[in-house]
Scaffold this motif. Sequence first.
Motif, mmCIF file in Angstrom:
data_model
loop_
_atom_site.group_PDB
_atom_site.id
_atom_site.type_symbol
_atom_site.label_atom_id
_atom_site.label_comp_id
_atom_site.label_asym_id
_atom_site.label_seq_id
_atom_site.Cartn_x
_atom_site.Cartn_y
_atom_site.Cartn_z
ATOM 1 N N SER A 79 0.851 -1.194 0.000
ATOM 2 C CA SER A 79 0.000 0.000 0.000
ATOM 3 C C SER A 79 0.880 1.235 0.000
ATOM 4 O O SER A 79 1.802 1.347 0.801
ATOM 5 N N CYS A 80 0.584 2.139 -0.921
ATOM 6 C CA CYS A 80 1.374 3.371 -1.065
ATOM 7 C C CYS A 80 0.471 4.553 -0.705
ATOM 8 O O CYS A 80 -0.629 4.676 -1.250
ATOM 9 N N GLY A 115 2.126 3.223 -7.551
ATOM 10 C CA GLY A 115 1.732 2.757 -6.232
ATOM 11 C C GLY A 115 0.226 2.946 -6.082
ATOM 12 O O GLY A 115 -0.394 3.739 -6.797
ATOM 13 N N SER A 116 -0.358 2.214 -5.146
ATOM 14 C CA SER A 116 -1.806 2.343 -4.935
ATOM 15 C C SER A 116 -2.162 2.009 -3.491
ATOM 16 O O SER A 116 -1.382 1.359 -2.787
ATOM 17 N N ALA A 153 -6.412 4.931 -4.368
ATOM 18 C CA ALA A 153 -5.480 6.031 -4.615
ATOM 19 C C ALA A 153 -4.378 5.507 -5.520
ATOM 20 O O ALA A 153 -3.842 4.421 -5.277
ATOM 21 N N VAL A 154 -4.070 6.259 -6.575
ATOM 22 C CA VAL A 154 -3.054 5.808 -7.539
ATOM 23 C C VAL A 154 -2.109 6.963 -7.875
ATOM 24 O O VAL A 154 -2.546 8.096 -8.084
ATOM 25 N N GLY A 155 -0.816 6.657 -7.927
ATOM 26 C CA GLY A 155 0.173 7.665 -8.319
ATOM 27 C C GLY A 155 1.566 7.058 -8.291
ATOM 28 O O GLY A 155 1.733 5.869 -7.955
ATOM 29 N N ALA A 190 8.668 1.112 -2.234
ATOM 30 C CA ALA A 190 7.981 0.334 -1.189
ATOM 31 C C ALA A 190 8.941 -0.645 -0.533
ATOM 32 O O ALA A 190 9.825 -1.195 -1.187
ATOM 33 N N LYS A 191 8.744 -0.841 0.770
ATOM 34 C CA LYS A 191 9.527 -1.868 1.483
ATOM 35 C C LYS A 191 8.960 -3.235 1.127
ATOM 36 O O LYS A 191 7.744 -3.406 1.099
ATOM 37 N N PRO A 192 9.819 -4.217 0.893
ATOM 38 C CA PRO A 192 9.279 -5.554 0.604
ATOM 39 C C PRO A 192 8.555 -6.125 1.829
ATOM 40 O O PRO A 192 8.809 -5.705 2.954
ATOM 41 N N HIS A 193 7.630 -7.040 1.577
ATOM 42 C CA HIS A 193 6.945 -7.713 2.686
ATOM 43 C C HIS A 193 7.969 -8.411 3.578
ATOM 44 O O HIS A 193 8.871 -9.074 3.066
ATOM 45 N N ALA A 194 7.794 -8.267 4.876
ATOM 46 C CA ALA A 194 8.686 -8.978 5.806
ATOM 47 C C ALA A 194 8.328 -10.466 5.782
ATOM 48 O O ALA A 194 7.151 -10.812 5.689
#
Length: 179
Positions: free
Chosen positions: A12-13, A110-111, A153-155, A161-165
């Motif tokens: 999510s961004c 991102g969204s 939301a898009v842009g 983005a940080k990768p999923h832990a």
Amino acid sequence: MTLQEIVAARRSCRRFTDQQPSREVIEQILAEALTAPSSKNTRSTRYIVVTDPAKLKIMSQMRDYGSALLSGTPVGIIVCGDTQASDLWEVNCAISTTILQLAAEEHGLGSCWVHIKDRPHLKDDPSAGTAEQWLTENLPIIPEGWSPLCVVAVGYPEVPAKPHAPKDDSDKVLWIDQM
Ligand SMILES: Cc1cc2nc3c(=O)[nH]c(=O)nc-3n(C[C@H](O)[C@H](O)[C@H](O)COP(=O)(O)O)c2cc1C
């Protein structure tokens, strides 16, 4: 990008650059979302693309938590269902939204899903009505017969983005094998 790469990269961004995604790229993402599976192939999902900053600012106020990011978002796509087209319009919307977010990722965007359906306008005051009611009164752009599930939301992301832990999800999957 492979689907595996897209799924791994999607987060999510909530902060975007000032760069406006082109109409062409948004149309491409929507074309991909419109291929989403739907109950009985009813294709009940509808989209309202908002790029007007003044309207996005109004949308950001529909809830007193979790929707503020819409102010300053380049594009907000309201994902709605044609309630007459399918009794499972909400499910269809959710599937469409997921595909939309993955398609956005593929295009370097991102969204973030910002929920509308059944969310209160004010978190601690149910008497203030729902986010949907507030939106309908303050921004009457949703056609009759369409019901909103969420806004995406898009842009272009301000920061990568940080990768999923890595997580232990072994309790979330049950295998039933032949004994
Ligand atoms: C049904 C649903 C509703 C959500 N609603 C909101 C929301 O209103 N506001 C928000 O900022 N994020 C919202 N999100 C984003 C989640 O917070 C996010 O997907 C979750 O924290 C996992 O993070 P990730 O998307 O980066 O993997 C929503 C996501 C889903 C699937």
